[in-house]
Design a protein around this motif. Structure first.
Motif, mmCIF file in Angstrom:
data_model
loop_
_atom_site.group_PDB
_atom_site.id
_atom_site.type_symbol
_atom_site.label_atom_id
_atom_site.label_comp_id
_atom_site.label_asym_id
_atom_site.label_seq_id
_atom_site.Cartn_x
_atom_site.Cartn_y
_atom_site.Cartn_z
ATOM 1 N N GLU A 128 0.823 -1.211 0.000
ATOM 2 C CA GLU A 128 0.000 0.000 0.000
ATOM 3 C C GLU A 128 0.857 1.261 0.000
ATOM 4 O OE1 GLU A 128 -2.715 -0.477 3.304
ATOM 5 O OE2 GLU A 128 -3.598 -2.274 2.412
ATOM 6 N N LEU A 129 1.915 1.265 0.787
ATOM 7 C CA LEU A 129 2.770 2.456 0.849
ATOM 8 C C LEU A 129 3.525 2.676 -0.462
ATOM 9 C CD1 LEU A 129 4.113 2.108 4.483
ATOM 10 C CD2 LEU A 129 2.732 4.010 3.591
ATOM 11 N N VAL A 130 4.063 1.616 -1.041
ATOM 12 C CA VAL A 130 4.785 1.768 -2.304
ATOM 13 C C VAL A 130 3.816 2.124 -3.427
ATOM 14 C CG1 VAL A 130 6.167 0.545 -4.053
ATOM 15 C CG2 VAL A 130 6.734 0.312 -1.627
ATOM 16 N N GLY A 131 2.644 1.503 -3.439
ATOM 17 C CA GLY A 131 1.693 1.713 -4.530
ATOM 18 C C GLY A 131 0.809 2.926 -4.398
ATOM 19 N N ASN A 132 0.483 3.305 -3.145
ATOM 20 C CA ASN A 132 -0.507 4.360 -2.931
ATOM 21 C C ASN A 132 -0.060 5.400 -1.911
ATOM 22 O OD1 ASN A 132 -3.065 5.549 -3.402
ATOM 23 N ND2 ASN A 132 -3.950 4.486 -1.655
ATOM 24 N N HIS A 133 1.087 5.196 -1.310
ATOM 25 C CA HIS A 133 1.646 6.125 -0.315
ATOM 26 C C HIS A 133 0.707 6.340 0.869
ATOM 27 C CE1 HIS A 133 4.539 6.753 -3.441
ATOM 28 N NE2 HIS A 133 3.588 7.153 -4.251
ATOM 29 N N HIS A 134 -0.020 5.279 1.231
ATOM 30 C CA HIS A 134 -1.014 5.364 2.302
ATOM 31 C C HIS A 134 -1.328 3.949 2.782
ATOM 32 C CE1 HIS A 134 -4.704 6.590 4.399
ATOM 33 N NE2 HIS A 134 -5.308 5.596 3.784
#
Length: 186
Positions: A128-134
């Motif tokens: 989620e962090l790598v793909g959506n920064h959240h």
């Protein structure tokens, strides 16, 4: 590896400035020759700052266990297609108790068999962090065993190794001698 050759070549011993030597001296002797640090030695001030933050992320001051930290770093390295990072942290991960089978499963992420709920949540948070920064609400809740400090340290760790992966991939940092190339990362 994203690039077949470095865009910025690691400095050789004869090319090191006194400032670069000083920055590298903060590393253990064995790490002073690593291509990642010899590449960054082109800018000794930045290397010093990088090492200060990186040393926090890799230290016991980071509230993540060594295993949890390495699961996150390996997942980020794989997601970012950073062959150098994945190779270096495969060695570190194996030393921290992650099995070779688990390193292979990291490539599949949280859906791979064998992860406990917290480990699956850590891998999902990386995605989620790598793909959506959240981090989504469901994943944030599943990370509750880490506590607030651990959840923030996970974000710090993923952010640090996303940055490292961008540097490695963009500069074309090549594998150090003895590190095997992962066939899934070129």
């Amino acid at each position: 590896m994203r690039l077949p050759a470095p865009r910025i070549a690691p400095l050789t011993d004869s090319e090191l400035t006194p400032e670069a030597r000083e920055a590298l001296a903060a590393l253990p002797d064995y790490a002073q020759a690593f291509n990642i640090f010899r590449t960054q030695a082109h800018n000794p001030d930045a290397l010093k700052a990088f090492l200060t933050w990186g040393n926090y992320v890799l230290s016991p001051r980071n509230s993540l266990s060594e295993r949890h930290r390495e699961l996150a770093i390996l997942r980020v390295g794989f997601l970012c297609r950073a062959g150098y990072e994945f190779a270096q942290h495969t060695v570190i991960g194996l030393r921290s108790g992650i099995s070779a089978a688990e390193i292979a499963a990291i490539k599949q992420g949280a859906a791979a068999a064998g992860w406990n709920p917290l480990e699956a949540a850590i891998l999902s948070a990386c995605d989620e962090l790598v793909g959506n920064h959240h981090i989504s609400d469901d994943t944030w809740a599943a990370l509750a065993p880490l506590g607030d400090t651990g959840r923030v340290d996970l974000v710090y760790t993923v952010g640090q190794y996303t940055q490292v992966s961008m540097l490695l991939n963009s500069c074309g940092v090549q594998l150090d001698p003895g590190l095997p190339r992962d066939p899934d990362l070129g």
